[in-house]
Design a protein around this motif. Structure first.
Motif, PDB file in Angstrom:
ATOM      1  N   ALA A 197     -13.152  40.411  18.925  1.00 55.46           N
ATOM      2  CA  ALA A 197     -14.291  40.909  19.698  1.00 55.46           C
ATOM      3  C   ALA A 197     -13.869  41.128  21.142  1.00 55.46           C
ATOM      4  O   ALA A 197     -13.025  40.400  21.677  1.00 55.46           O
ATOM      5  CB  ALA A 197     -15.450  39.925  19.626  1.00 55.46           C
ATOM      6  N   ALA A 198     -14.460  42.127  21.769  1.00 57.04           N
ATOM      7  CA  ALA A 198     -14.152  42.425  23.164  1.00 57.04           C
ATOM      8  C   ALA A 198     -14.926  41.522  24.109  1.00 57.04           C
ATOM      9  O   ALA A 198     -14.467  41.198  25.201  1.00 57.04           O
ATOM     10  CB  ALA A 198     -14.464  43.888  23.467  1.00 57.04           C
ATOM     11  N   ARG A 199     -16.135  41.115  23.701  1.00 54.17           N
ATOM     12  CA  ARG A 199     -16.965  40.273  24.563  1.00 54.17           C
ATOM     13  C   ARG A 199     -17.990  39.534  23.719  1.00 54.17           C
ATOM     14  O   ARG A 199     -18.166  39.824  22.525  1.00 54.17           O
ATOM     15  CB  ARG A 199     -17.669  41.113  25.630  1.00 54.17           C
ATOM     16  N   THR A 200     -18.672  38.607  24.348  1.00 57.67           N
ATOM     17  CA  THR A 200     -19.712  37.834  23.674  1.00 57.67           C
ATOM     18  C   THR A 200     -21.031  38.011  24.421  1.00 57.67           C
ATOM     19  O   THR A 200     -21.090  37.840  25.644  1.00 57.67           O
ATOM     20  CB  THR A 200     -19.359  36.332  23.640  1.00 57.67           C
ATOM     21  N   LEU A 201     -22.079  38.360  23.677  1.00 57.99           N
ATOM     22  CA  LEU A 201     -23.414  38.510  24.256  1.00 57.99           C
ATOM     23  C   LEU A 201     -24.262  37.306  23.856  1.00 57.99           C
ATOM     24  O   LEU A 201     -24.162  36.808  22.730  1.00 57.99           O
ATOM     25  CB  LEU A 201     -24.073  39.797  23.756  1.00 57.99           C
ATOM     26  N   ALA A 202     -25.097  36.863  24.779  1.00 59.93           N
ATOM     27  CA  ALA A 202     -25.932  35.686  24.515  1.00 59.93           C
ATOM     28  C   ALA A 202     -27.389  35.990  24.795  1.00 59.93           C
ATOM     29  O   ALA A 202     -27.732  36.653  25.778  1.00 59.93           O
ATOM     30  CB  ALA A 202     -25.481  34.507  25.369  1.00 59.93           C
ATOM     31  N   THR A 203     -28.258  35.500  23.926  1.00 57.62           N
ATOM     32  CA  THR A 203     -29.702  35.534  24.137  1.00 57.62           C
ATOM     33  C   THR A 203     -30.184  34.089  24.178  1.00 57.62           C
ATOM     34  O   THR A 203     -30.095  33.374  23.180  1.00 57.62           O
ATOM     35  CB  THR A 203     -30.418  36.293  23.011  1.00 57.62           C
ATOM     36  N   GLY A 204     -30.633  33.657  25.339  1.00 59.98           N
ATOM     37  CA  GLY A 204     -31.117  32.292  25.494  1.00 59.98           C
ATOM     38  C   GLY A 204     -32.568  32.197  25.049  1.00 59.98           C
ATOM     39  O   GLY A 204     -33.420  32.938  25.544  1.00 59.98           O
ATOM     40  N   LEU A 205     -32.854  31.298  24.132  1.00 56.36           N
ATOM     41  CA  LEU A 205     -34.188  31.234  23.537  1.00 56.36           C
ATOM     42  C   LEU A 205     -35.142  30.307  24.286  1.00 56.36           C
ATOM     43  O   LEU A 205     -36.325  30.270  23.969  1.00 56.36           O
ATOM     44  CB  LEU A 205     -34.073  30.780  22.076  1.00 56.36           C
TER      45      LEU A 205
END
Length: 466
Positions: free
Chosen positions: A326-334
């Motif tokens: 993967a080129a990057r990591t995306l995060a969604t904080g709940l």
């Protein structure tokens, strides 16, 4: 009971007020830990069901309260959304978060101007009348950010940081009295001190030791604290372990928690050799909170899937297969409803680990976060950590980005923004003197942009003399 070493919190009314409110919030953390430690035993189905429900609640709230997210989420029905549906949304960047601050924040009594005023006026950590906390950080990227944590988000982040350790404490209680030494920023406006200064066992005392202090002062403070538990920056604890191996630090912690920097093999091995202590490595961010924590039983870190959605994506933001790079990591904080981060680019690369962890947890694991540790600057026999610069440059609201180049007797700094150059130069020089440089020479040049790597687009933040 918590205390700070010299250079910590001032003994004034603001500190007293903060301590009173914080005591209530720490009590809330202790109560919520009962639920959080129970989640560690959830099966996959329960983890995914809970995560989906939390995601839908977050998206609904963001659509209603945040103009920025309402635009991004147009066309997506929050009531039926799944994790897979996030791929239809654009990525959110750190620049977005800072440029669109007032259209992201969901509370009407807080905007960027007021947040900056709180940071400028507070003498110690503080709460707003609505019990929010405002933090600022230059971070490893060097781009200054301002963040707000509401009451429940702090409770969630603290529980994620400490629930695995709390479970282990209950299974195998540590000798009494237990003492926690917290090697963190130590001073506002960084979030590390409030997050990690949390007792994990009944009757535990804590002491906060500024990680940016001269190293001999850190060693003396840790020796005086006689901690049974250590938590702090990975490179600092690794360095302490090497001092212990040399016979110059007589402490015997039984549990070590590392954070904020990659835990390199050399530091992990030094910690293990010095103390044979259980190591809980943590991966987190001021934006999203705590993303993953090591259990001490198996390889890697368990992703906090009940409170965060992680997406491994390619350069365009499209999710990739579990076994693909993967080129990057995306995060969604709940958990953060006051300042939502949805598909936020963390800037880190992670690798999923296959198989089941020996601890039995069904939470997905990722390999220890690698990345590049900022180079220390060495001036003869003196070593100056990158954090000595970050604590000054990253906290200046008029510096949006910076690069530090070591010189023979100091540093040359390129800053993007509109800083007070004379004041900032004096502050950096003072920080270097605290690290043992007798007459540091500091030059700051204000520039429109910083030169990045021509191929990767990455910026080398600290450039040491070779």
């Amino acid at each position: 009971m918590s205390r700070s070493v010299p250079g910590g919190a001032p003994d004034d009314m603001g500190h007293t007020t903060y301590a009173r409110v914080r005591a209530g919030q720490v009590n809330a953390v202790q109560a919520a830990l009962e639920d959080h430690t129970g989640r560690l035993d959830w099966p996959r189905e329960q983890i995914e069901h809970y995560r989906t429900a939390r995601l839908r609640a977050l998206l609904s709230h963001a659509c209603e309260r945040s103009p920025f997210h309402a635009r991004r989420l147009r066309g997506l029905d929050p009531s039926t959304a799944t994790v897979a549906d996030l791929a239809s949304l654009p990525m959110m960047t750190k620049q977005d978060a800072q440029d669109e601050w007032d259209s992201i924040v969901t509370t009407r009594d807080l905007d960027r101007e007021r947040a900056e005023r709180i940071l400028a006026e507070q003498q110690w950590f503080s709460y707003t009348p609505s019990d929010e906390q405002v933090f600022s950080s230059g971070g490893s990227s060097g781009v200054r950010g301002v963040y707000v944590w509401d009451w429940q988000f702090y409770v969630s982040a603290a529980c994620l940081a400490w629930r695995i350790q709390t479970r282990e404490e209950r299974r195998a209680p540590v000798r009494s009295p237990s003492r926690l030494a917290v090697l963190a920023a130590g001073i506002p406006p960084h979030a590390s001190t409030p997050l990690f200064d949390v007792p994990t066992a009944p009757g535990m005392e804590t002491v906060v030791i500024p990680a940016g202090a001269p190293f001999d002062e850190i060693v003396a403070a840790v020796a005086a604290a006689r901690p049974t538990h250590l938590v702090g920056y990975a490179s600092v604890i690794g360095r302490l372990a090497r001092v212990a191996l040399a016979g110059d630090l007589q402490v015997r912690p039984v549990r070590v928690s590392t954070n904020s920097e990659p835990l390199l093999d050399e530091d992990r091995h030094a910690i293990d050799e010095a103390w044979s202590a259980t190591i809980h490595n943590l991966w987190g961010s001021t934006e999203v909170g705590v993303q993953a924590v090591g259990c001490g039983h198996g390889e890697g870190l368990h992703v906090c899937e009940d409170e965060v959605v992680l997406e491994r994506v390619d350069a365009s933001g499209t999710p990739v297969a579990a076994d693909a790079p993967a080129a990057r990591t995306l995060a969604t904080g709940l958990a953060n409803r006051t300042f939502p981060f949805i598909r936020y680019d963390l800037g880190d690369q992670v690798t999923l680990l296959p198989g089941t962890c020996p601890c039995g947890s069904a939470f997905v694991r990722v390999a220890d976060i690698g990345g590049r540790r900022d180079d220390d600057f060495r001036y003869g026999t003196k070593t100056v950590p990158a954090s000595a610069f970050r604590y000054v440059l990253g906290a200046d609201p008029r510096v949006s980005e910076y690069q530090v180049r070591q010189t023979v007797d100091g540093a040359e700094i390129f800053a993007v923004g509109e800083p007070d150059v004379a004041r900032l130069t004096s502050a950096v020089a003072a920080a270097l003197r605290r690290q043992g440089l007798s007459d540091p020479q500091v030059r700051i040049e204000v520039v429109d942009h910083l030169q990045r790597h021509h191929a990767s687009g990455k910026l080398q933040r600290f450039i040491a003399l070779r």
